[in-house]
Each structure stands twice: as structure tokens, then as C-alpha cells.
Design a protein around this motif. Structure first.
Motif, short mmCIF file in Angstrom:
data_model
loop_
_atom_site.label_atom_id
_atom_site.label_comp_id
_atom_site.label_asym_id
_atom_site.label_seq_id
_atom_site.Cartn_x
_atom_site.Cartn_y
_atom_site.Cartn_z
N HIS A 1 17.25 -2.18 -28.66
CA HIS A 1 17.53 -3.43 -27.97
C HIS A 1 17.90 -3.11 -26.52
N TYR A 2 17.15 -3.64 -25.59
CA TYR A 2 17.48 -3.44 -24.19
C TYR A 2 17.33 -4.78 -23.48
N THR A 3 18.04 -4.93 -22.39
CA THR A 3 18.07 -6.20 -21.69
C THR A 3 18.13 -5.94 -20.19
N ILE A 4 18.44 -6.97 -19.41
CA ILE A 4 18.50 -6.82 -17.96
C ILE A 4 19.54 -5.76 -17.61
N GLY A 5 19.18 -4.83 -16.73
CA GLY A 5 20.10 -3.78 -16.31
C GLY A 5 20.09 -2.55 -17.18
N SER A 6 19.32 -2.55 -18.27
CA SER A 6 19.26 -1.38 -19.14
C SER A 6 18.41 -0.28 -18.50
N ARG A 7 18.91 0.95 -18.57
CA ARG A 7 18.10 2.09 -18.13
C ARG A 7 17.32 2.59 -19.34
N VAL A 8 16.00 2.62 -19.21
CA VAL A 8 15.14 3.02 -20.33
C VAL A 8 14.24 4.16 -19.88
N GLN A 9 13.79 4.92 -20.88
CA GLN A 9 12.87 6.03 -20.63
C GLN A 9 11.59 5.78 -21.41
N MET A 10 10.46 5.87 -20.72
CA MET A 10 9.16 5.61 -21.32
C MET A 10 8.28 6.86 -21.20
N LYS A 11 7.68 7.22 -22.31
CA LYS A 11 6.76 8.34 -22.31
C LYS A 11 5.36 7.83 -22.59
N GLY A 12 4.46 8.09 -21.68
CA GLY A 12 3.11 7.61 -21.89
C GLY A 12 2.28 7.69 -20.62
N LYS A 13 1.16 6.99 -20.63
CA LYS A 13 0.24 6.98 -19.50
C LYS A 13 0.34 5.66 -18.77
N MET A 14 0.55 5.72 -17.46
CA MET A 14 0.55 4.50 -16.67
C MET A 14 -0.90 4.13 -16.35
N LYS A 15 -1.24 2.92 -16.71
CA LYS A 15 -2.59 2.43 -16.47
C LYS A 15 -2.64 1.56 -15.23
N ALA A 16 -3.73 1.66 -14.53
CA ALA A 16 -3.90 0.86 -13.32
C ALA A 16 -4.05 -0.62 -13.69
N LEU A 17 -3.72 -1.48 -12.74
CA LEU A 17 -3.88 -2.92 -12.95
C LEU A 17 -5.36 -3.26 -12.83
N HIS A 18 -5.91 -3.76 -13.90
CA HIS A 18 -7.31 -4.21 -13.85
C HIS A 18 -7.31 -5.72 -13.97
N ARG B 84 0.82 -1.21 0.00
CA ARG B 84 0.00 0.00 0.00
C ARG B 84 0.85 1.26 0.00
N GLN B 85 2.09 1.18 0.49
CA GLN B 85 2.97 2.34 0.53
C GLN B 85 3.55 2.69 -0.84
N LEU B 86 3.43 1.77 -1.81
CA LEU B 86 3.97 2.05 -3.15
C LEU B 86 3.13 3.14 -3.83
N PRO B 87 3.74 3.93 -4.71
CA PRO B 87 3.04 5.10 -5.30
C PRO B 87 2.03 4.72 -6.38
N ARG B 88 0.94 4.10 -5.96
CA ARG B 88 -0.08 3.72 -6.95
C ARG B 88 -0.85 4.94 -7.46
N TYR B 89 -0.61 6.11 -6.84
CA TYR B 89 -1.24 7.33 -7.33
C TYR B 89 -0.71 7.71 -8.72
N LEU B 90 0.39 7.09 -9.14
CA LEU B 90 0.92 7.37 -10.47
C LEU B 90 0.03 6.84 -11.58
N CYS B 91 -0.83 5.89 -11.24
CA CYS B 91 -1.72 5.31 -12.25
C CYS B 91 -2.66 6.38 -12.81
N ASP B 92 -2.96 6.25 -14.09
CA ASP B 92 -3.82 7.17 -14.82
C ASP B 92 -3.21 8.57 -14.93
N THR B 93 -1.87 8.64 -14.87
CA THR B 93 -1.17 9.91 -15.09
C THR B 93 -0.27 9.79 -16.32
#
Length: 759
Positions: A155-172, A93-102
Motif C-alpha cells: 500500500h503506497y500513497t501520496i509522498g511514498s518513496r517506492v522502488q521499481m525494477k523493470g524497463k522504462m518504456k517510451a511514450l507511444h 527536452r532537457q528531461l532525461p528521456r534517454y532512460l527510455c528502453d533501459t
């Protein structure tokens, strides 16, 4: 008779507290974890009670009161399980789930090897580091997300730092029983949402880091081994070999091979499990004995090599679990101490549950623990039975005993999650499994031979390839044999109780044989279970309507004494896994054929996968051209009828009417209304009505006129959208009993005594 309670307590005390103390401790800890949703105790109170129980255990132990110690210990372990689960829930519950739908720019590290799915996109688990909302500065965040790269470029793999632009959707999570518990799995992994990147420029590689260093090196070693195998292996069987050795690569294996292994009940061998560790442990231990190494040197070398193998496999949770359970369990067998082996299994379970209590809900943990316990408890008795069969070779008796004992405790779990029982699991374990075990040992040995003596290594790889082809061929024959699997569905509650009652009675047989009272109690419990099962069957409803949770989709299964009718109303925003949801739901309910499939496609414009893949006799469609939405129907032999406004009567008096959008299903004084975009009013009747529907896209799905004219007795609302709030309020204001699937998950409605009732 006066001494009976004391004698019985002595027998129970001996069984419970001495020989299998750690196994029982693990079980009671699991019970506490499972009971945690129903026991609400503040953390501070739990800690105090736990401490007092610990003092109580010490006090009664000092007083030499064994029964009091047992009772206090059971309460202590159950409460410890409750407390540990509550701690895990609070941490999630302490994880930032408020990020969803942003909408923002997210940066993180790839945690596991990205996987290309059957739908063409790449999925990977990413540990978030920062999030940035323009024009603010990046902010540090925690938590993990699933990233779906729909147009993979970098191409990215384990340990790769990636940047994502978009909307985080809640887990349904679609809450249908009879499938893997995804909610607990997401919580276990700390997953807070999903990010979909539809354009290539929305995700890109930044840099390679040293995070998850062990995972990176393990992946590099596996890729290196795969490259070594490539010149000498059939390229179609190479992914299967890598899966057998190290797990993963499932997406690269033919779906037919995966299905065949599932049908014959040996799918577990395609993932690194306790059987892998037991096999490797046994081989290395016997090798040490053959080389006449000292016992301590052999044991240390074996454990070291097993841990190295686990490291190459990635040290992911299933591998860690298999390593710990395999080493401890097989260690007990080597020392020929059954009690030690079961206690070691209990210690392994306790350690893993205390580390991650969500494992109790994980099907792989349940099957691993159940199969290991089954082998340790039932292998010897079954082997004695099979040895009594004349002319049966010992190696066959041992293989059959292992295969059967591994299934005894796990049958209900298999039926709950997979809904079929593999009838050919014994021949598959006798013929195919030994070949694959030799492939695993030979595959690991050939890695070293390819470096030490290339010609011998090449020869061994070629031999492995042939053995793998033989195993796949034999397994395919068995998978396609008549009655290769029994489609049973999930066990009912009464069936589940009766099954485990029989097992408990077997385990307590010595106590039951000695005393009349346990015999009477056990007989009474079994009789009551049989009575309950019989009454449940006798009191079966005239008609049942089973409603799954399909997200935005709407659907139902109407089950009467003679007919099964499936209804599906889709839209263009349905989840990709919808066919799997339907398949799992139907199989769990024991529905493997249907008479009619009603399809409403009025809200659909795009081509999509067919929702239901079980045999049906007819397909009736409203709302459009089904061959445009489902091109596969063009080659189907199933009759398809496009309805626009007609009434059809079935053989048992059931009548199906439609106006080309909505359906009325009536039978013997009861009716069901399947709501579409256009209201459908028949002649007013006093028959009790069940309303099933939802919003039509972003438009209301029910009006005041609908409720006033139809007068539903009960309603089920599916496909919840923002427009749904008004619909639900409209129904409730009319005094209708409403089940909202988005809140309740799958539900059943039955017709009994002239009323529609929610189960």
C-alpha cells in the motif's frame, strides 16, 4: 466615405482596447502559443524583438497613437506566447528521456493518489529520484513517470518513496484526431516514460516522506470525511457524492452513471470546476450578506474558504484553474460589471498560460474558458429573449439562459473531443443540476454538522442521499430517452469556420450595422465559406479510405457511396485501449454504423476485447476461430462468417476476395489490397491499387514479388516494428508513394480522377 476608415478604427479601437482589453490579451497570448510550432525563431532573437516591441508600445503610447499601440501590443502578446511555448518545449527536452528502453532499478516519490483502473492494475505518477544500473551506483535523475503496478501488493500513497525494477518504456502516443491531446498533457506533467511492474517483487514501498505535504493532508481529510459519511450513506452512491464534492473517485462510480451524465451533457459537474467555485462563492457571499457582515470581511472570508476547499480538493491543476477562474469571474458578476468579469477571465487565462502554456491544448481548460466566456457574453441577451416568452417562470428562463450561453462557444470543442451533442442538456440543467448543486452545498455543510450536532448532521446526510438518488434517477431517464444525444462527429473545417464566423458577426454587429463596408466584407466572407463547403461536398471522392493510428494493430475504414467496411488486423501485443481508439476515431469521422467488419486474427492467440463496438451488419473473419479470441461473439446476434478462400460481391458492385489471409476489395476500376501473412495475387489488372498493411509480427510484411505483381500506386504502412524498415524501403524503391502511420499519424487516402491520393 472619406471618414469611414477613421470612424471604423475608432469603433474597433473602442471594442478592442477599452472594455475587454485583458480578455483580448489572453486570446492573443493563446494564439501565440498555438502558432509556436509554425514559427521558428531563436530564443535570443525573440527576446530582442520582444524588447523592441515593448519600447514601441511605450513610444506610441507617449505619442497617444492608440491604433499603433494596439498593433504593437498584439504582436507583443503573440510573440510572447511563441516564446513561452518554446521555453516550455526546451525545458521538456532537457528531461532525461534517454532512460527510455533501459532496464534498471528506479526510485521515486508518488505524486498523486494511486488509481485502480478498470483493468485491475494500479497506476500512479512518480517523481524520479535515482536510477541504478547494475553494478553501478545509483545516479540522480529528474522527470516524472507513470508506474503501472500489474500485481499490486504494497500500500503506497501520496509522498511514498517506492522502488521499481523493470524497463522504462517510451511514450507511444497514438496520433488520431478527435480525442484528448495526451502528448501535451504528458509534457505538461513532465512525463518521460512508463514503467510496468508485472511481478510483485518488482515494486515495493520504502518509506513515507513529507514530500507533497499538502496533497497528503488533503487526501487524509477527504478519507476522513468519507469515513464519516459511510454509516449513513448508500455505499453505491457514496463515491458519487465524494466525486461531486472533491473530484476523483471516478473509477469507483458505476460506468452506467458516468455514461448517463455524458449523454445529458452535465458530466462536468463530476469534477471540481468553475461551476463548483461559483456555487460555493455565491452561497458564502449570500450567507455573509444574511449575517450582515461588512463587505470587506465577507469578501476576505469567502476567498479564504474557497481556497481552503481547493486545498482539500488537492490543489491539482484543474482545481487551481477552477479556483482562479471561478473567483475572478464570479467576482465580476457580483460587482455587476460585465467588462470587469471578462477582463478577470482574461487575466486568469494569461496567468495560467504563462505558468503552463500546454494548458492551451487541455480540453478541460478550453471548456472552462469557453463556457465562462459564453455565460458572460451571451447570458444577458438570451435572458432578454426568454423573458419575452409569456408564462415562462423567471427561474426557468435564467436556468435555460445559463445552460445555452455556456454551450455557445464550446459546441465545436464538444463535438471534436466527444463527437456527440447532448440534446437533453437544457432539461438536465433545469432539473438535475439544481438538485446536485444542493447536494454539493448540503454535503459540505453536513461535514461540520456531523461534528457540531450529530443528529442534525445524520439527518442532512440522509436527505442528501435521497436527493442524490432522485438526481441519478431523473438523469438516467433523460439519458435513455429517444434522441437523448445526436451522433454528429467532429465539425469539418468549413463548418467550424462558419460557426465561429456567425459568433464574430454577432459580437461586431454594432460596427456592421453602422457601415456598409463591414457589411460587404462580412457577407463576402460568409459567402466564400458557404461556397467552399458546397464545393467540398460536391467534389466528394468516389471512395475514401480512412486509416487510424492503432500502434502495432492494422486497420482501415473503406467508405463508398453505399457501403462502409471496417478492417482490423490485430496481434497479441495490441494496446489495452484499442477499443477506445477505434470508437473515438470512428465517432470523430461520423461513422456510427458499418455494413461489414473484416477481422484478420492470424497473429492472435490470446483472448481479448472486441475492437469495434458500433453496430455492424456482418462480421467476416480470416485466420482462425473468432469465438476463441472474442468469446463475446458467442452471445452476439450479428452473423459471423469464417472465410478461407472465396469471393463475395456486394450490391453496389464491390467485390471482396480473400485467400484466408489477405483481402482484395475492388470496385469500378479501383482496388484495395489488405495485406496478411500470405500473399494473395489475383489476375493481373491495370486498375490502380492501394496497398494497406504492415509487418507480420517480426516478419516482413511485403516482398519484392508482392510489389512487382501488385504494382501499388499508393501504400499505407501500419504496425511499425523493426522488420518494417525493409518493407518501407522495398515499397519506396519501386516508386510507390508510402505513408508510414508511425510517422504521420492517422491519414486519409481518396480515389479521384483515376488516382489514389493521400489527403
Amino acid at each position: 466615405m472619406r471618414n469611414f476608415p477613421r470612424k471604423l478604427l475608432y469603433e474597433w479601437d473602442s471594442f478592442l482596447s477599452m472594455k475587454y482589453i485583458c480578455l483580448w490579451a489572453g486570446l492573443f497570448l493563446c494564439i501565440g502559443v498555438l502558432a509556436s510550432p509554425y514559427i521558428i525563431v531563436p530564443f535570443s532573437y525573440s527576446a530582442v524583438i520582444l524588447f523592441l516591441l515593448f519600447l514601441d508600445i511605450l513610444w506610441w503610447a507617449w505619442k497617444n497613437k492608440k491604433n499603433a499601440v494596439i498593433i504593437a501590443s498584439v504582436l507583443f502578446l503573440c510573440l510572447a506566447g511563441v516564446m513561452r511555448m518554446n521555453m516550455a518545449e526546451e525545458q521538456y527536452r532537457q528531461l532525461p528521456r534517454y532512460l527510455c528502453d533501459t532496464q534498471g532499478v528506479f526510485t521515486g516519490i508518488v505524486m498523486e493518489e494511486p488509481v485502480r483502473t478498470e483493468y485491475g492494475y494500479i497506476r500512479c505518477k512518480v517523481a524520479l529520484e535515482t536510477v541504478q544500473y547494475a553494478p553501478a551506483e545509483p545516479t540522480s535523475v529528474e522527470g516524472n513517470v507513470w508506474v503501472y503496478d500489474l500485481s499490486p501488493k504494497d500500500h503506497y500513497t501520496i509522498g511514498s518513496r517506492v522502488q521499481m525494477k523493470g524497463k522504462m518504456k517510451a511514450l507511444h502516443i497514438l496520433r488520431n484526431r478527435g480525442k484528448i491531446d495526451l502528448e501535451s498533457r504528458y509534457k505538461s506533467d513532465g512525463i518521460i516514460g512508463k514503467i510496468y511492474t508485472e511481478k510483485r517483487e518488482n515494486i515495493h514501498f520504502i518509506e513515507q516522506t513529507n514530500d507533497y505535504y499538502i496533497g497528503q493532508k488533503a487526501l487524509a481529510i477527504r478519507n476522513f470525511i468519507e469515513e464519516k459519511y459511510k454509516p449513513y450513506m448508500n455505499q453505491e452512491r457514496l463515491p458519487l457524492l465524494m466525486t461531486l464534492l472533491f473530484g476523483g473517485h471516478y473509477q469507483d462510480i458505476s460506468s452506467q452513471i458516468i455514461d448517463d451524465f455524458s449523454v445529458t451533457g452535465i458530466i462536468h459537474i463530476l469534477s471540481v470546476s468553475g461551476s463548483h467555485m461559483a456555487l460555493l462563492f455565491s452561497f458564502l457571499y449570500l450567507l455573509g450578506r444574511w449575517l450582515r457582515l461588512p463587505e470587506k470581511v465577507t469578501a476576505f472570508s469567502v476567498v479564504t474558504l474557497v481556497l481552503c476547499y481547493a486545498g482539500i480538493s488537492g490543489f491539482v491543476p484543474p482545481v487551481l484553474r477552477a479556483s482562479l477562474m471561478g473567483i475572478l469571474t464570479v467576482g465580476g458578476l457580483f460587482f455587476k460589471r460585465e467588462g470587469y468579469a471578462l477582463n478577470a477571465l482574461g487575466v486568469a487565462a494569461m496567468a495560467m498560460i504563462l505558468g503552463n502554456p500546454y494548458l492551451v491544448y487541455d480540453v478541460s481548460f478550453q471548456l472552462s474558458f469557453g463556457a465562462s466566456a459564453g455565460i458572460l457574453i451571451f447570458y444577458t441577451p438570451l435572458l432578454k429573449i426568454f423573458h419575452k416568452i409569456q408564462k415562462l417562470p423567471s427561474w426557468i428562463a435564467e436556468a435555460v439562459a445559463v445552460a445555452c450561453s455556456a454551450q455557445i462557444l464550446t459546441v465545436p470543442l464538444v463535438l471534436y473531443n466527444f463527437h456527440v451533442f447532448p440534446t437533453w442538456f437544457v432539461p438536465a440543467n433545469i432539473i438535475v443540476t439544481p438538485i446536485l448543486e444542493q447536494v454539493i452545498i448540503g454535503g459540505l455543510a453536513s461535514v461540520f454538522l456531523l461534528f457540531l450536532f450529530l443528529p442534525l448532521g445524520i439527518g442532512m446526510v440522509s436527505a442528501i442521499d435521497v436527493m442524490l438518488q432522485i438526481a441519478v434517477t431523473f438523469n438516467g431517464w433523460m439519458a435513455h430517452a429517444p434522441y437523448a444525444s445526436l451522433h454528429i462527429g467532429g465539425l469539418s473545417l468549413w463548418g467550424l469556420c462558419l460557426y465561429y464566423e456567425m459568433i464574430i458577426l454577432y459580437l461586431l454587429r454594432n460596427v456592421i450595422r453602422k457601415y456598409k463596408m463591414p457589411m460587404m466584407i462580412s457577407s463576402f466572407i460568409v459567402a466564400m465559406t458557404l461556397f467552399g463547403a458546397g464545393y467540398s461536398w460536391w467534389n466528394k471522392a468516389d471512395m475514401s479510405v480512412l486509416i487510424p493510428d492503432l500502434g502495432r494493430e492494422q486497420g482501415a475504414v473503406i467508405v463508398s457511396k453505399k457501403h462502409k467496411i471496417i478492417y482490423d488486423k490485430g496481434d497479441d501485443f495490441s494496446v489495452l485501449t484499442l477499443p477506445y481508439e477505434w470508437q473515438s476515431f470512428l465517432a470523430y469521422r461520423g461513422i456510427f454504423t458499418a455494413d461489414i467488419l473484416l477481422l484478420n486474427i492470424e497473429n492472435m492467440t490470446k483472448e481479448r476485447a472486441f475492437p469495434v463496438n458500433i453496430p455492424v451488419k456482418e462480421i467476416w473473419v480470416v485466420g482462425g476461430d473468432p469465438y476463441t479470441i472474442f468469446p463475446q461473439l458467442k452471445s452476439s446476434q450479428i452473423p459471423v462468417r469464417i472465410l478461407r478462400g472465396e469471393t463475395i460481391e456486394l450490391t453496389d458492385g464491390t467485390t471482396v476476395s480473400t485467400n484466408g489471409s489477405s483481402f482484395h476489395v475492388t470496385q469500378n476500376g479501383k482496388q484495395i489490397y489488405l495485406s496478411g501473412a500470405k500473399s494473395f495475387y489475383q489476375k493481373s489488372t491495370d486498375m490502380p491499387l492501394l496497398w494497406i498493411g504492415g509487418s507480420n509480427g517480426y516478419h516482413r510484411g511485403v516482398t519484392f514479388q508482392d510489389v512487382n505483381h501488385l504494382k501499388p500506386q499508393c501504400a499505407v504502412y501500419q504496425g511499425y516494428t523493426p522488420a518494417g524498415a525493409g518493407d518501407i524501403e522495398e515499397l519506396k524503391m519501386a516508386g510507390v508513394d508510402v505513408a508510414v502511420i508511425d510517422d504521420t499519424g492517422m491519414t486519409d487516402v481518396t480515389f479521384r480522377d483515376g488516382l489514389w491520393q493521400r489527403e
